[in-house]
Write a protein that holds these residues in place. Structure first.
Motif, mmCIF file in Angstrom:
data_model
loop_
_atom_site.group_PDB
_atom_site.id
_atom_site.type_symbol
_atom_site.label_atom_id
_atom_site.label_comp_id
_atom_site.label_asym_id
_atom_site.label_seq_id
_atom_site.Cartn_x
_atom_site.Cartn_y
_atom_site.Cartn_z
ATOM 1 N N GLN A 300 14.450 20.791 42.273
ATOM 2 C CA GLN A 300 14.823 19.502 41.180
ATOM 3 C C GLN A 300 13.831 18.585 41.204
ATOM 4 O OE1 GLN A 300 17.525 19.458 38.663
ATOM 5 N NE2 GLN A 300 15.717 18.351 38.142
ATOM 6 N N GLU A 301 13.302 18.311 42.556
ATOM 7 C CA GLU A 301 12.042 17.329 42.759
ATOM 8 C C GLU A 301 10.793 18.004 41.997
ATOM 9 O OE1 GLU A 301 8.338 16.395 44.278
ATOM 10 O OE2 GLU A 301 9.485 17.703 45.199
ATOM 11 N N LEU A 302 10.656 19.012 42.208
ATOM 12 C CA LEU A 302 9.342 19.918 41.689
ATOM 13 C C LEU A 302 9.598 19.894 40.155
ATOM 14 C CD1 LEU A 302 7.194 21.667 43.076
ATOM 15 C CD2 LEU A 302 8.462 23.552 42.267
ATOM 16 N N ARG A 303 10.740 20.118 39.664
ATOM 17 C CA ARG A 303 10.766 20.243 38.003
ATOM 18 C C ARG A 303 10.681 18.746 37.477
ATOM 19 N NH1 ARG A 303 16.432 22.502 36.578
ATOM 20 N NH2 ARG A 303 15.583 22.449 34.255
ATOM 21 N N PHE A 304 11.068 17.735 38.021
ATOM 22 C CA PHE A 304 10.783 16.286 37.501
ATOM 23 C C PHE A 304 9.533 16.100 37.727
ATOM 24 C CE2 PHE A 304 15.605 14.914 39.090
ATOM 25 C CZ PHE A 304 15.858 15.286 37.598
ATOM 26 N N LEU A 305 8.648 16.286 38.841
ATOM 27 C CA LEU A 305 7.335 16.064 39.126
ATOM 28 C C LEU A 305 6.328 16.948 38.077
ATOM 29 C CD1 LEU A 305 4.848 14.544 40.492
ATOM 30 C CD2 LEU A 305 5.280 16.372 42.191
ATOM 31 N N THR A 306 6.929 18.128 37.847
ATOM 32 C CA THR A 306 6.216 19.068 36.866
ATOM 33 C C THR A 306 6.124 18.297 35.443
ATOM 34 O OG1 THR A 306 6.505 21.092 38.151
ATOM 35 C CG2 THR A 306 5.899 21.344 35.742
ATOM 36 N N ASP A 307 7.307 17.748 35.039
ATOM 37 C CA ASP A 307 7.564 17.348 33.753
ATOM 38 C C ASP A 307 6.803 16.088 33.751
ATOM 39 O OD1 ASP A 307 8.542 17.533 31.238
ATOM 40 O OD2 ASP A 307 10.239 16.159 31.624
ATOM 41 N N TYR A 308 6.713 15.329 34.836
ATOM 42 C CA TYR A 308 5.960 14.073 34.633
ATOM 43 C C TYR A 308 4.660 14.380 34.507
ATOM 44 C CZ TYR A 308 3.824 9.893 36.213
ATOM 45 O OH TYR A 308 3.076 8.609 36.338
ATOM 46 N N LEU A 309 4.026 15.372 35.169
ATOM 47 C CA LEU A 309 2.342 15.685 35.188
ATOM 48 C C LEU A 309 2.339 16.109 33.773
ATOM 49 C CD1 LEU A 309 2.094 17.117 38.830
ATOM 50 C CD2 LEU A 309 1.168 14.939 37.823
ATOM 51 N N ASN A 310 3.161 16.922 33.226
ATOM 52 C CA ASN A 310 2.886 17.612 31.742
ATOM 53 C C ASN A 310 3.100 16.215 30.747
ATOM 54 O OD1 ASN A 310 2.573 20.034 32.469
ATOM 55 N ND2 ASN A 310 4.612 20.640 32.487
ATOM 56 N N GLY A 311 3.494 15.176 30.926
ATOM 57 C CA GLY A 311 3.335 14.289 30.179
ATOM 58 C C GLY A 311 5.165 14.065 29.727
ATOM 59 N N SER A 312 5.882 14.393 30.401
ATOM 60 C CA SER A 312 7.306 14.079 30.083
ATOM 61 C C SER A 312 7.837 14.754 28.582
ATOM 62 C CB SER A 312 7.910 12.651 30.323
ATOM 63 O OG SER A 312 7.587 12.202 31.723
ATOM 64 N N VAL A 313 7.770 16.008 28.750
ATOM 65 C CA VAL A 313 8.208 16.819 27.450
ATOM 66 C C VAL A 313 9.175 17.730 27.488
ATOM 67 C CG1 VAL A 313 5.812 16.988 26.693
ATOM 68 C CG2 VAL A 313 6.614 18.609 28.268
ATOM 69 N N TYR A 314 10.034 17.462 28.620
ATOM 70 C CA TYR A 314 11.313 18.421 28.930
ATOM 71 C C TYR A 314 12.679 17.389 29.035
ATOM 72 C CZ TYR A 314 14.423 22.008 30.711
ATOM 73 O OH TYR A 314 15.620 22.760 31.051
ATOM 74 N N TYR A 315 12.500 16.685 30.194
ATOM 75 C CA TYR A 315 13.690 16.002 30.314
ATOM 76 C C TYR A 315 13.697 14.489 29.329
ATOM 77 C CZ TYR A 315 14.818 18.315 34.599
ATOM 78 O OH TYR A 315 14.855 19.422 35.381
ATOM 79 N N SER A 316 14.804 14.017 28.939
ATOM 80 C CA SER A 316 14.911 12.992 28.400
ATOM 81 C C SER A 316 14.528 11.742 29.004
ATOM 82 C CB SER A 316 16.527 12.694 27.715
ATOM 83 O OG SER A 316 16.410 11.671 27.071
ATOM 84 N N THR A 317 13.563 10.947 28.798
ATOM 85 C CA THR A 317 13.053 9.835 29.726
ATOM 86 C C THR A 317 13.194 8.410 28.655
ATOM 87 O OG1 THR A 317 10.868 10.228 28.872
ATOM 88 C CG2 THR A 317 11.553 11.113 30.867
ATOM 89 N N LYS A 318 13.393 7.367 29.568
ATOM 90 C CA LYS A 318 13.441 5.978 28.699
ATOM 91 C C LYS A 318 12.270 5.059 28.915
ATOM 92 C CE LYS A 318 18.688 6.147 29.135
ATOM 93 N NZ LYS A 318 19.940 5.558 29.678
#
Length: 343
Positions: A300-318
């Motif tokens: 789960q940590e890896l997925r959050f970090l991956t999405d962050y490095l990709n520019g946050s395109v998967y998880y909803s962010t505020k």
């Protein structure tokens, strides 16, 4: 169709009230109140960037419900509700699919476990749910999320995101990247066990966070919800994500969390998980529960970090660093678990 048209197609009136439910990370969910009938429903827009075949999750949901009913399941069942034209999915003008589900009155959910007894009851409820759905013959569930539990791909995706990330994102996540890289071999044993068929295939929920159980006002479980991720895989994942969800003393968005692992909660959840499943698990499954908890948090940590490095395109962010804060939170949780386990 516009949203108003979709609502009318489901309930037959424009006399309604919509209230957003903002807990989810993937789909867009509303509480829909039909003022004419005095009834409430869940109205949900399915994220078809994540669930690319929405009809698959609907069909899987119906199949699981049928298994539950045929085995005298003791909790309430969330039912998909067809439109006036008997459709379970309606598309809006943007091609986004919408569905309506039954709503359970006087129910509450928790983002974090409010007490040890509640955590135990939640884990016990999932233990019962998994026992009931895992009959002698596995049903023909379709894969709604291909490669969701392909940990080799998760690691490869992370490496790709790290290679291609904008320099300023890599710099901001420098400390988290270093810890992540140190633990990069953690999922290897899991991957090998699956490749060598050392762990059996079972129906799993795959999203067993405590917010996916509805409770009554006395914190007694009423229903297991959100069956979108139901799939055939290893039950170790459900135990691991249960630990990832329940033992965190903070919300996963809290990037400043310190000592956020609760060892008493870990033991309560483990006891609840084994309540119905203990005699059904193989020795390999039982022996790897502690390991599974580590891997689930790490992935789960890896997925959050991956999405962050990709520019946050998967998880909803505020906010821009939202996924980085989630990453920090999970790393702190994993640190606490590993210290508790002595690894």
């Amino acid at each position: 169709m516009e949203l108003n048209d979709i609502v009318i197609e489901f309930i037959g009136t424009d006399n309604y009230e919509l209230s957003p439910i903002t807990d989810g990370l993937i789909n867009t969910t509303y509480l829909l109140e039909d003022k004419d009938q005095g009834k409430k429903f869940i109205l949900q827009k399915i994220n078809n960037h994540v669930f690319k075949q929405p009809d698959v999750i609907v069909n899987n949901h119906l199949m699981i419900n049928e298994i539950l009913r045929s085995n005298n399941y003791q909790f309430q069942i969330i039912e998909p509700i067809p439109s006036l034209t008997q459709k379970l999915l309606l598309e809006d003008t943007n091609g986004q699919p919408w569905r309506m589900l039954s709503f359970i009155e006087n129910s509450v959910t928790f983002l974090t476990a409010p007490s040890l007894p509640t955590a135990f009851e939640a884990a016990k409820t999932f233990s019962y749910f998994l026992t009931v759905v895992n009959t002698e013959q596995l049903p023909a569930l379709e894969d709604a999320l291909p490669n969701f539990l392909n940990f080799e791909k998760r690691v490869a995706d992370y490496k790709s995101s790290l290679k291609n990330a904008a320099p300023h994102l890599r710099e901001k996540a420098k400390a988290e990247i270093e810890i992540t890289n140190q633990l990069l071999s953690l999922p290897d044993q899991w991957i090998e066990m699956e490749k060598n068929n050392q762990i059996p295939k079972r129906i799993i929920h795959a999203d067993v966070k405590i917010s996916n159980i509805l409770f009554d006002q006395n914190h007694s479980p009423l229903a297991v919800i959100d069956l979108d991720t139901m799939m055939i895989s290893t039950i170790l994942y459900d135990f691991g994500t249960m630990i990832q969800s329940y033992t965190n003393t903070t919300h996963e968005d809290d990037g400043s969390a310190q000592n956020n692992f609760n060892p008493e909660m870990y033991e309560a959840v483990k006891k609840g998980f084994l309540f119905y499943l203990k005699e059904k698990l193989t020795s390999t499954e039982s022996d790897n529960l502690d390991y599974a908890a580590q891997v689930a948090i790490y992935i789960q940590e890896l997925r959050f970090l991956t999405d962050y490095l990709n520019g946050s395109v998967y998880y909803s962010t505020k906010y821009p660093e939202h996924n980085l804060d989630r990453t920090k939170n999970q790393l702190e949780l994993l640190k606490g678990l590993r210290e508790y386990l002595g690894v």
